[in-house]
Design an enzyme around this catalytic site. Structure first.
Site, short mmCIF file in Angstrom:
data_model
loop_
_atom_site.label_atom_id
_atom_site.label_comp_id
_atom_site.label_asym_id
_atom_site.label_seq_id
_atom_site.Cartn_x
_atom_site.Cartn_y
_atom_site.Cartn_z
CG HIS A 105 109.63 -59.43 -62.44
ND1 HIS A 105 109.91 -58.11 -62.69
CD2 HIS A 105 110.80 -60.09 -62.61
CE1 HIS A 105 111.18 -57.97 -63.01
NE2 HIS A 105 111.76 -59.17 -62.94
CG HIS A 154 113.07 -64.16 -61.62
ND1 HIS A 154 113.52 -64.20 -62.91
CD2 HIS A 154 113.17 -62.85 -61.23
CE1 HIS A 154 113.89 -62.98 -63.29
NE2 HIS A 154 113.69 -62.15 -62.29
#
Ligand code: AMP
Length: 142
Positions: free
Chosen positions: A106, A108
């Site tokens: 992922h 941010h």
């Protein structure tokens, strides 16, 4: 923990992708899902995850970077407008030693304003009503 462990399909982001647990969704298409970090370092802190069973940065297929980063840019633009952000930070924590706590790759996206310091990574839970309102604001900016 070794960074070379296989992808674990019971990780929390995989459960979010499968709809088994809820999230504060801001964007979704066939490539990526973006949702608010429940322990935001700044208001509007969003996570973008690929719809691929990928554990960390070294595991992302080379061909997936272009489509994935297009979604990161798209979400970043909406966040900037919705949150009236003066700047943004993109952060990626790879491996336990790098600060990664959820082992589904992922990115941010963290809004920044002059003079406002970031809160600590993964420290404080935001109130659900604030997350709901922020997600609505970002969704409206696409
Ligand atoms: P990382 O340390 O880069 O693996 O980041 C994982 C992030 O996921 C942290 O910033 C957490 O606050 C966030 N997080 C953990 N569980 C959830 C969840 N259920 N929904 C949204 N964000 C989460």
């Amino acid at each position: 923990m070794s960074d070379r462990e296989p992808y674990q399909p019971d990780n929390i982001f995989a459960k979010i992708l499968r709809g088994e647990i809820p999230c504060y969704r801001v964007y979704e298409d066939d490539v990526a899902l973006a949702f608010l970090d429940i322990m935001p370092q700044a208001d509007g802190h969003t996570l973008v995850i690929p719809k691929l069973a990928v554990r960390g940065l070294p595991d992302m297929p080379v061909d997936s970077w272009g489509p994935f980063m297009q979604r990161v840019q798209k979400v970043a633009k909406a966040i900037k407008v919705a949150m009236a952000a003066e700047g943004l930070n993109l952060r990626q924590f790879d491996g336990a030693a790098g600060g990664q706590t959820v082992f589904h790759f992922h990115m941010h996206i963290i809004p920044r304003w002059e003079g406002i310091a970031l809160r600590r990574h993964g420290e404080l839970n935001e109130k659900p009503e604030n997350l709901k309102a922020t997600a609505e604001k970002i969704r409206a900016a696409f």
